[in-house]
Scaffold this motif. Structure first.
Motif, PDB file in Angstrom:
ATOM      1  N   ASN A 185       0.850  -1.193   0.000  1.00  0.00           N
ATOM      2  CA  ASN A 185       0.000   0.000   0.000  1.00  0.00           C
ATOM      3  C   ASN A 185       0.884   1.240   0.000  1.00  0.00           C
ATOM      4  N   LEU A 186       0.718   2.085  -1.013  1.00  0.00           N
ATOM      5  CA  LEU A 186       1.502   3.301  -1.156  1.00  0.00           C
ATOM      6  C   LEU A 186       0.588   4.484  -1.435  1.00  0.00           C
ATOM      7  N   GLN A 187       1.138   5.688  -1.249  1.00  0.00           N
ATOM      8  CA  GLN A 187       0.404   6.896  -1.600  1.00  0.00           C
ATOM      9  C   GLN A 187       1.393   8.015  -1.894  1.00  0.00           C
ATOM     10  N   ALA A 188       1.208   8.667  -3.022  1.00  0.00           N
ATOM     11  CA  ALA A 188       1.974   9.867  -3.361  1.00  0.00           C
ATOM     12  C   ALA A 188       1.150  11.065  -2.920  1.00  0.00           C
ATOM     13  N   ASP A 189       1.639  11.814  -1.955  1.00  0.00           N
ATOM     14  CA  ASP A 189       0.860  12.925  -1.401  1.00  0.00           C
ATOM     15  C   ASP A 189       0.745  14.092  -2.366  1.00  0.00           C
ATOM     16  N   THR A 190       1.764  14.287  -3.180  1.00  0.00           N
ATOM     17  CA  THR A 190       1.767  15.407  -4.122  1.00  0.00           C
ATOM     18  C   THR A 190       2.168  14.911  -5.509  1.00  0.00           C
ATOM     19  N   PRO A 191       1.770  15.625  -6.560  1.00  0.00           N
ATOM     20  CA  PRO A 191       2.201  15.234  -7.903  1.00  0.00           C
ATOM     21  C   PRO A 191       3.717  15.279  -8.033  1.00  0.00           C
ATOM     22  N   GLY A 192       4.237  14.382  -8.859  1.00  0.00           N
ATOM     23  CA  GLY A 192       5.678  14.339  -9.071  1.00  0.00           C
ATOM     24  C   GLY A 192       6.084  13.084  -9.801  1.00  0.00           C
ATOM     25  N   THR A 193       7.379  12.956 -10.040  1.00  0.00           N
ATOM     26  CA  THR A 193       7.954  11.789 -10.699  1.00  0.00           C
ATOM     27  C   THR A 193       8.918  11.121  -9.735  1.00  0.00           C
ATOM     28  N   PHE A 194       8.764   9.818  -9.554  1.00  0.00           N
ATOM     29  CA  PHE A 194       9.538   9.075  -8.568  1.00  0.00           C
ATOM     30  C   PHE A 194      10.220   7.890  -9.252  1.00  0.00           C
ATOM     31  N   SER A 195      11.500   7.729  -8.976  1.00  0.00           N
ATOM     32  CA  SER A 195      12.279   6.663  -9.605  1.00  0.00           C
ATOM     33  C   SER A 195      12.086   5.347  -8.874  1.00  0.00           C
ATOM     34  N   VAL A 196      12.079   4.261  -9.640  1.00  0.00           N
ATOM     35  CA  VAL A 196      11.992   2.912  -9.094  1.00  0.00           C
ATOM     36  C   VAL A 196      13.394   2.336  -8.998  1.00  0.00           C
ATOM     37  N   SER A 197      13.755   1.816  -7.831  1.00  0.00           N
ATOM     38  CA  SER A 197      15.084   1.250  -7.634  1.00  0.00           C
ATOM     39  C   SER A 197      15.109  -0.219  -8.016  1.00  0.00           C
ATOM     40  N   ARG A 198      16.197  -0.638  -8.675  1.00  0.00           N
ATOM     41  CA  ARG A 198      16.401  -2.032  -9.024  1.00  0.00           C
ATOM     42  C   ARG A 198      17.283  -2.652  -7.955  1.00  0.00           C
ATOM     43  N   VAL A 199      16.779  -3.656  -7.267  1.00  0.00           N
ATOM     44  CA  VAL A 199      17.483  -4.211  -6.110  1.00  0.00           C
ATOM     45  C   VAL A 199      17.964  -5.635  -6.369  1.00  0.00           C
ATOM     46  N   SER A 200      17.079  -6.519  -6.797  1.00  0.00           N
ATOM     47  CA  SER A 200      17.436  -7.930  -6.974  1.00  0.00           C
ATOM     48  C   SER A 200      17.892  -8.194  -8.413  1.00  0.00           C
ATOM     49  N   PHE A 201      19.082  -8.749  -8.563  1.00  0.00           N
ATOM     50  CA  PHE A 201      19.573  -9.107  -9.902  1.00  0.00           C
ATOM     51  C   PHE A 201      18.689 -10.214 -10.475  1.00  0.00           C
ATOM     52  N   SER A 202      18.213 -10.005 -11.701  1.00  0.00           N
ATOM     53  CA  SER A 202      17.251 -10.946 -12.276  1.00  0.00           C
ATOM     54  C   SER A 202      17.595 -11.387 -13.687  1.00  0.00           C
ATOM     55  N   GLY A 203      18.835 -11.185 -14.106  1.00  0.00           N
ATOM     56  CA  GLY A 203      19.187 -11.689 -15.432  1.00  0.00           C
ATOM     57  C   GLY A 203      19.960 -10.695 -16.275  1.00  0.00           C
ATOM     58  N   ASP A 204      20.116 -11.052 -17.557  1.00  0.00           N
ATOM     59  CA  ASP A 204      20.979 -10.316 -18.479  1.00  0.00           C
ATOM     60  C   ASP A 204      20.640  -8.835 -18.573  1.00  0.00           C
ATOM     61  N   LYS A 205      19.359  -8.508 -18.692  1.00  0.00           N
ATOM     62  CA  LYS A 205      18.959  -7.120 -18.929  1.00  0.00           C
ATOM     63  C   LYS A 205      18.370  -6.481 -17.676  1.00  0.00           C
ATOM     64  N   PHE A 206      18.857  -6.934 -16.542  1.00  0.00           N
ATOM     65  CA  PHE A 206      18.409  -6.389 -15.268  1.00  0.00           C
ATOM     66  C   PHE A 206      18.611  -4.876 -15.199  1.00  0.00           C
ATOM     67  N   SER A 207      19.721  -4.386 -15.773  1.00  0.00           N
ATOM     68  CA  SER A 207      20.026  -2.956 -15.708  1.00  0.00           C
ATOM     69  C   SER A 207      19.035  -2.110 -16.495  1.00  0.00           C
ATOM     70  N   ASP A 208      18.317  -2.719 -17.428  1.00  0.00           N
ATOM     71  CA  ASP A 208      17.330  -1.983 -18.223  1.00  0.00           C
ATOM     72  C   ASP A 208      15.944  -1.981 -17.586  1.00  0.00           C
ATOM     73  N   MET A 209      15.797  -2.704 -16.490  1.00  0.00           N
ATOM     74  CA  MET A 209      14.471  -2.858 -15.887  1.00  0.00           C
ATOM     75  C   MET A 209      14.178  -1.672 -14.972  1.00  0.00           C
ATOM     76  N   HIS A 210      13.888  -0.551 -15.589  1.00  0.00           N
ATOM     77  CA  HIS A 210      13.646   0.664 -14.806  1.00  0.00           C
ATOM     78  C   HIS A 210      12.538   1.479 -15.455  1.00  0.00           C
ATOM     79  N   PHE A 211      11.900   2.282 -14.660  1.00  0.00           N
ATOM     80  CA  PHE A 211      10.858   3.189 -15.132  1.00  0.00           C
ATOM     81  C   PHE A 211      10.612   4.200 -14.021  1.00  0.00           C
ATOM     82  N   ASP A 212       9.826   5.212 -14.306  1.00  0.00           N
ATOM     83  CA  ASP A 212       9.456   6.219 -13.316  1.00  0.00           C
ATOM     84  C   ASP A 212       7.976   6.104 -12.982  1.00  0.00           C
ATOM     85  N   VAL A 213       7.665   6.349 -11.737  1.00  0.00           N
ATOM     86  CA  VAL A 213       6.267   6.423 -11.297  1.00  0.00           C
ATOM     87  C   VAL A 213       5.837   7.878 -11.384  1.00  0.00           C
TER      88      VAL A 213
END
Length: 234
Positions: free
Chosen positions: A147-175
């Motif tokens: 359960n999450l909540q963004a109190d104000t509008p904005g852009t938030f980065s998603v952190s990559r923590v668990s290594f999951s394969g060859d293209k793990f470094s590309d597995m990113h996006f912004d909320v």
């Protein structure tokens, strides 16, 4: 820090006081060579650590209850439901109430709680938005919640923590957190564009083992999340 100082400072002061009082030149200090036990002293020695441990344990217990990722957020607004599926190497987000799904694109209404159901159609992965809240794992064959909540509008980065394969470094996006009107406008646009998330669309998304830029998918299958949790397409 405060708790540590509350323990360390009295111990240091008591050590200095004992050394000064029982110095060889102090004739007022009582010398008891046959003394070996004091119930009062034993009570003090054991009571203080016991109280400290009880206090710290209470803080840990209440803190873990308050920060439980499964615990719904208190709000007058109805939570937005989002079903998140980690794939190789991208994220599929399904909005069941809105009837849409997205790949590597997560848009949320600011000020509204969001309830996530998270699973994996592949290997172990993590969903973590540090600016919004707790990290939680996505695992094949089971569902975790967040359960999450963004109190104000904005852009938030998603952190990559668990290594999951060859293209793990590309597995990113912004909320992206937007106001309510912008969120409803985005939902309406998503419904009018993108491919349908039917059997073929889901299989194609899973089979494309690589990073995909943010894209919208019209959601046609109500059981897509359940099927991904079982580890195969509908």
């Amino acid at each position: 820090m405060t708790i540590m100082l509350a323990i360390v400072v009295p111990v240091i002061l008591a050590t200095v006081a004992f050394a000064w009082w029982f110095r060889a030149s102090n004739s007022r200090a009582t010398y008891r060579p046959n003394w070996d036990f004091s119930g009062s002293l034993e009570l003090i020695i054991w009571a203080i650590p016991a109280l400290v441990i009880t206090f710290l344990g209470g803080i840990a217990w209440f803190g873990s209850q308050a920060l439980d990722p499964y615990r719904p957020l208190v709000s007058k607004l109805k939570p937005i439901e989002v079903e998140a599926v980690s794939l190789d190497w991208k994220w599929l987000f399904i909005y069941p109430d809105e009837g849409i799904a997205t790949v590597n694109q997560l848009v949320l209404p600011a000020g509204t709680p969001v309830h996530f159901k998270i699973t994996s159609a592949s290997v172990w992965n993590t969903f973590f938005v540090p600016q919004l809240g707790s990290m939680i794992y996505s695992m094949a064959g089971m569902t975790t919640q967040l359960n999450l909540q963004a109190d104000t509008p904005g852009t938030f980065s998603v952190s990559r923590v668990s290594f999951s394969g060859d293209k793990f470094s590309d597995m990113h996006f912004d909320v992206r957190a937007v106001d309510g009107e912008a969120f409803h406008h985005w939902v309406a646009q998503a419904k009018e564009s993108g491919a349908a998330l039917d059997r073929g669309g889901l299989c194609s998304t899973c089979a494309n083992r690589g990073y995909l830029p943010g894209d919208d998918l019209q959601r046609r299958r109500s059981d897509a999340f359940r099927c991904d949790r079982r580890g195969h397409s509908p």
